[in-house]
Design a protein around this motif. Structure first.
Motif, mmCIF file in Angstrom:
data_model
loop_
_atom_site.group_PDB
_atom_site.id
_atom_site.type_symbol
_atom_site.label_atom_id
_atom_site.label_comp_id
_atom_site.label_asym_id
_atom_site.label_seq_id
_atom_site.Cartn_x
_atom_site.Cartn_y
_atom_site.Cartn_z
ATOM 1 N N ALA A 439 57.476 17.996 31.171
ATOM 2 C CA ALA A 439 58.530 16.987 31.303
ATOM 3 C C ALA A 439 59.567 17.370 32.347
ATOM 4 C CB ALA A 439 59.201 16.779 29.943
ATOM 5 N N SER A 440 59.725 18.660 32.611
ATOM 6 C CA SER A 440 60.725 19.093 33.588
ATOM 7 C C SER A 440 60.283 18.833 35.018
ATOM 8 C CB SER A 440 61.012 20.588 33.414
ATOM 9 O OG SER A 440 59.804 21.336 33.602
ATOM 10 N N ASN A 441 58.996 18.572 35.214
ATOM 11 C CA ASN A 441 58.491 18.326 36.558
ATOM 12 C C ASN A 441 58.799 16.882 36.929
ATOM 13 O OD1 ASN A 441 56.917 17.904 38.901
ATOM 14 N ND2 ASN A 441 55.498 19.506 38.253
ATOM 15 N N LEU A 442 59.596 16.677 37.958
ATOM 16 C CA LEU A 442 60.061 15.351 38.319
ATOM 17 C C LEU A 442 59.254 14.725 39.442
ATOM 18 C CD1 LEU A 442 63.928 15.890 38.069
ATOM 19 C CD2 LEU A 442 62.334 15.054 36.337
ATOM 20 N N THR A 443 58.132 15.352 39.825
ATOM 21 C CA THR A 443 57.245 14.769 40.825
ATOM 22 C C THR A 443 55.868 14.566 40.215
ATOM 23 O OG1 THR A 443 58.425 15.859 42.644
ATOM 24 C CG2 THR A 443 56.219 15.033 43.107
ATOM 25 N N LEU A 444 55.397 13.333 40.245
ATOM 26 C CA LEU A 444 54.118 12.977 39.638
ATOM 27 C C LEU A 444 53.078 12.751 40.722
ATOM 28 C CD1 LEU A 444 55.473 10.376 37.050
ATOM 29 C CD2 LEU A 444 55.279 12.863 36.799
ATOM 30 N N GLY A 493 59.586 -3.612 45.488
ATOM 31 C CA GLY A 493 59.653 -2.652 46.571
ATOM 32 C C GLY A 493 58.461 -1.731 46.639
ATOM 33 N N ALA A 494 57.865 -1.423 45.479
ATOM 34 C CA ALA A 494 56.710 -0.525 45.427
ATOM 35 C C ALA A 494 56.006 -0.726 44.098
ATOM 36 C CB ALA A 494 57.139 0.934 45.595
ATOM 37 N N LEU A 495 54.794 -0.176 44.009
ATOM 38 C CA LEU A 495 53.966 -0.329 42.811
ATOM 39 C C LEU A 495 53.422 1.028 42.392
ATOM 40 C CD1 LEU A 495 52.328 -2.157 40.800
ATOM 41 C CD2 LEU A 495 50.530 -2.201 42.537
ATOM 42 N N VAL A 496 53.456 1.292 41.077
ATOM 43 C CA VAL A 496 52.882 2.509 40.506
ATOM 44 C C VAL A 496 52.087 2.090 39.275
ATOM 45 C CG1 VAL A 496 53.339 4.782 39.509
ATOM 46 C CG2 VAL A 496 54.859 3.872 41.287
ATOM 47 N N THR A 497 50.825 2.555 39.164
ATOM 48 C CA THR A 497 50.022 2.227 37.996
ATOM 49 C C THR A 497 49.418 3.470 37.364
ATOM 50 O OG1 THR A 497 47.910 1.906 39.149
ATOM 51 C CG2 THR A 497 49.405 0.010 39.051
ATOM 52 N N ALA A 498 49.100 3.332 36.074
ATOM 53 C CA ALA A 498 48.480 4.432 35.347
ATOM 54 C C ALA A 498 46.982 4.497 35.590
ATOM 55 C CB ALA A 498 48.752 4.282 33.850
ATOM 56 N N ARG A 499 46.370 3.354 35.868
ATOM 57 C CA ARG A 499 44.932 3.284 35.997
ATOM 58 C C ARG A 499 44.545 2.789 37.388
ATOM 59 N NH1 ARG A 499 44.951 6.457 32.096
ATOM 60 N NH2 ARG A 499 44.691 5.723 29.963
ATOM 61 N N GLY A 500 43.263 3.015 37.719
ATOM 62 C CA GLY A 500 42.724 2.475 38.956
ATOM 63 C C GLY A 500 42.556 3.509 40.049
ATOM 64 N N ASP A 537 55.912 7.568 47.302
ATOM 65 C CA ASP A 537 55.318 7.998 48.574
ATOM 66 C C ASP A 537 53.852 7.575 48.580
ATOM 67 O OD1 ASP A 537 54.234 9.267 50.764
ATOM 68 O OD2 ASP A 537 54.991 11.256 50.274
ATOM 69 N N GLY A 538 53.589 6.406 49.157
ATOM 70 C CA GLY A 538 52.241 5.873 49.186
ATOM 71 C C GLY A 538 51.330 6.549 50.184
ATOM 72 N N ASP A 539 51.862 7.391 51.041
ATOM 73 C CA ASP A 539 51.036 8.132 52.000
ATOM 74 C C ASP A 539 50.398 9.359 51.361
ATOM 75 O OD1 ASP A 539 51.577 6.592 54.461
ATOM 76 O OD2 ASP A 539 53.632 7.266 54.137
ATOM 77 N N ASN A 540 51.116 9.968 50.428
ATOM 78 C CA ASN A 540 50.645 11.208 49.829
ATOM 79 C C ASN A 540 50.352 11.101 48.341
ATOM 80 O OD1 ASN A 540 50.962 13.066 52.219
ATOM 81 N ND2 ASN A 540 53.074 12.334 52.046
ATOM 82 N N GLY A 541 50.541 9.913 47.758
ATOM 83 C CA GLY A 541 50.231 9.727 46.350
ATOM 84 C C GLY A 541 51.211 10.395 45.413
ATOM 85 N N LEU A 542 52.491 10.429 45.785
ATOM 86 C CA LEU A 542 53.501 11.104 44.977
ATOM 87 C C LEU A 542 54.579 10.124 44.530
ATOM 88 C CD1 LEU A 542 54.018 14.295 47.187
ATOM 89 C CD2 LEU A 542 52.662 14.123 45.088
ATOM 90 N N VAL A 543 55.102 10.358 43.327
ATOM 91 C CA VAL A 543 56.259 9.614 42.824
ATOM 92 C C VAL A 543 57.287 10.634 42.350
ATOM 93 C CG1 VAL A 543 57.113 7.965 41.137
ATOM 94 C CG2 VAL A 543 54.833 7.658 42.114
ATOM 95 N N ALA A 544 58.466 10.622 42.962
ATOM 96 C CA ALA A 544 59.534 11.548 42.609
ATOM 97 C C ALA A 544 60.585 10.815 41.793
ATOM 98 C CB ALA A 544 60.168 12.150 43.865
ATOM 99 N N ILE A 545 60.916 11.369 40.631
ATOM 100 C CA ILE A 545 61.961 10.801 39.776
ATOM 101 C C ILE A 545 63.291 11.385 40.200
ATOM 102 C CG2 ILE A 545 62.727 10.464 37.399
ATOM 103 C CD1 ILE A 545 59.829 10.988 36.522
ATOM 104 N N ARG A 546 64.152 10.531 40.735
ATOM 105 C CA ARG A 546 65.444 10.983 41.263
ATOM 106 C C ARG A 546 66.500 11.093 40.179
ATOM 107 N NH1 ARG A 546 63.828 13.118 45.987
ATOM 108 N NH2 ARG A 546 63.618 11.623 47.700
ATOM 109 N N GLY A 547 66.394 10.281 39.163
ATOM 110 C CA GLY A 547 67.397 10.342 38.106
ATOM 111 C C GLY A 547 67.691 8.968 37.548
#
Length: 547
Positions: A439-444, A493-500, A537-547
């Protein structure tokens, strides 16, 4: 839990869970509606294209769909598939399917519009029953059509992407990006919305009213209809065309645009500022193709170019057609089933209207006609069980994965077609799985589905009602999305999904609208807090939680 799943009534063999379309348990009503059409359509598709898979077995285990591929076994059938596959490659069957689709689509569209203009709430019981029967037939026809022509996308696209990946070592994301904007019809809803936006801009004060989120969406939309004859005409035409398509998933339990007026207003609002509309740039795709070309041996360039031409022509066909063949008739079916549920609830045959989706079509008919049918308590218990299944994490597979026959058995053409289809299916689902991080990791980490980066407020969509809180510019975070999300994606602005995977519907639609997207982040709707600031970040497949 694993033993409980393994002890489920499922035949021996290798079974794979497919959840890019149904990430949560499938309703009983939908299973009964579409499974026969799915089986008929896929079997016919494999036969038409000379695929080594003869048909899919399909099982519903605690609401989850599992598939088992059955390959042709007899020498006679194998010889037929080899001969068919060689003819498919020689004549390029997918070209004919692509060319015939517009006429098929227009025919379906005319018939669907007839149903869209009818209000099942105002029908007599007999008319409602007739409406349900006609829609079931139309849904079956459309579903069969969708799966019969599915290889028209999968074969040329899957073959070109797979072979380009093998030759260049480039990522699947980078290769598929070259195909973006090959099917502008995926964004066909926008021209109707732009007409409404133009009507609004011509009336002083109207834009401010449309954007006023302090007023309930239902009220704003109804008031908007009354502001001018042009707005009423264009808005009604838009809702007849798109309002009854399932947009929050692929099940009959999912919602249509007509039920989510806030989504319509968000899309209209997003188009009021013409300068803000995102437009894909052809030079970007040309540069991406050039980079791939530069990684190829010179001798492979001609085949790369010919394969690219075929892939560009066929890309996105089944993402486009599923909106008309499946999501539209299914949404119309939902509208009529809910009208029936209201009548059943009023006379005590259902404990809750939504319970109707855990009946079978035959049981619904019996309930409406007064014949032998399950009681309200039994149907309610089914609904409780179905909801409980959603909290379970099923195994991705059962059994031992068999070896697939290769070119030495199938022949070059049959092997190539079979590999293209199976590769495409794998990339729809997502081949890679990423472990859940602390849970402490803020980059998915997920899959880079659509290029670009965007920072904004995350809105978590776990069920259809959650879409009401998605505003223009938000980051939409959902389990999965359907191609009918084209009516909301231009507003986010952007899309994030759990599947696919990279060739999932969510990824393809996001690329067509130039919306940065990351897919395949396990349990993402639980890992990102609603309202959190996130960087996608759709180029590298990353989602960072800023807060």
């Amino acid at each position: 839990m694993t033993r409980e799943w393994q002890e489920a009534s499922i035949e021996p063999g290798y079974w794979e869970r497919r959840e890019s379309r149904y990430p949560v348990p499938m309703s009983r009503h939908l299973w009964e509606l579409v499974t026969p059409a799915f089986l008929q359509g896929t079997q016919r598709a494999f036969e038409r294209y000379g695929c080594a898979v003869e048909y899919f077995d399909i099982a519903r285990v605690r609401g989850r769909r599992y598939f088992r591929a059955q390959f042709v076994e007899t020498p006679e059938k194998l010889a037929e598939r080899r001969e068919t596959a060689e003819k498919v490659w020689r004549e390029k069957l997918w070209r004919r399917d692509c060319a015939e689709w517009p006429e098929v689509k227009d025919n379906l569209r005319r018939r669907l519009l007839t149903f869209a203009r009818r209000d099942p709430q105002r029908m007599s019981l007999t008319d409602l029953q007739d409406n349900l029967a006609a829609l079931r037939n139309l849904l079956a026809e459309g579903t069969i059509q969708h799966f019969i022509q599915q290889p028209a996308s999968m074969v040329p696209v899957g073959d070109w992407v797979r072979r380009t990946h093998d030759l260049t070592g480039a990522s699947i994301s980078d290769i598929v990006a070259v195909l973006q904007s090959c099917r502008p019809s995926l964004a066909d809803c926008l021209h109707m919305v732009d007409e409404i936006a133009e009507n609004i801009r011509s009336l002083p004060g109207t834009a401010e009213f449309v954007c006023d989120e302090s007023i309930h969406p239902d009220i704003r939309l109804e008031q908007l209809r009354r502001m001018s004859p042009e707005i009423r005409k264009n808005l009604d035409a838009y809702l007849h065309e798109y309002g009854d398509r399932i947009i929050t998933g692929f099940d009959i339990v999912d919602a249509t645009l007509r039920e989510l007026p806030g989504c319509t207003l968000s899309l209209i609002t997003s188009r009021l500022d013409r300068a803000a509309a995102r437009q894909p740039h052809a030079e970007v795709f040309q540069a991406a193709a050039a980079r791939l070309r530069g990684r190829l041996p010179v001798s492979e360039v001609p085949e790369f170019e010919s394969g690219l031409a075929e892939a560009r022509m066929a890309y996105g066909l089944h993402d486009e057609d599923v909106r008309t063949t499946y999501l539209w008739p299914l949404g119309l079916m939902r509208r009529s089933v809910l009208a029936a549920a209201g009548r059943l609830f009023s006379r005590g045959a259902l404990k809750a209207q939504a319970d109707v989706f855990q009946t079978t079509p035959a049981e619904l008919d019996a309930l409406l006609s007064g014949g032998p049918a399950p009681c309200a308590e039994e149907i309610s218990a089914r609904a409780d069980q179905w909801r409980a299944w959603a909290d379970e994490e099923p195994p991705p597979t059962f059994g031992e994965k068999p070896l697939r026959p290769g070119p030495e058995v199938l022949g070059e053409a049959c092997s190539r077609i079979s590999s293209a289809i199976m590769f495409y299916l794998a990339e729809m689902e997502g081949q890679e799985t990423y472990p859940i991080q602390p849970a402490s990791n803020l980059t998915l980490q997920g899959l880079a589905a659509s290029p670009g980066s965007y920072e904004g407020r995350a809105r978590i969509v776990r069920d259809p009602s959650d879409l009401a809180k998605v505003a223009v510019g938000d980051v939409l975070v959902a389990q999965t999305t359907s191609p009918a999300y084209n009516v909301i994606l231009p507003a986010v602005g952007a899309l994030v999904t759990a599947r696919g995977g990279i060739l999932s519907h969510a990824a393809i639609i996001a690329r067509e609208f130039s919306v940065p997207a990351v897919v395949g982040i396990n349990e993402v709707t639980a890992r990102i807090p609603d309202g959190a600031r996130v960087l996608v970040d759709g180029d590298n497949g990353l989602v960072a939680i800023r807060g």
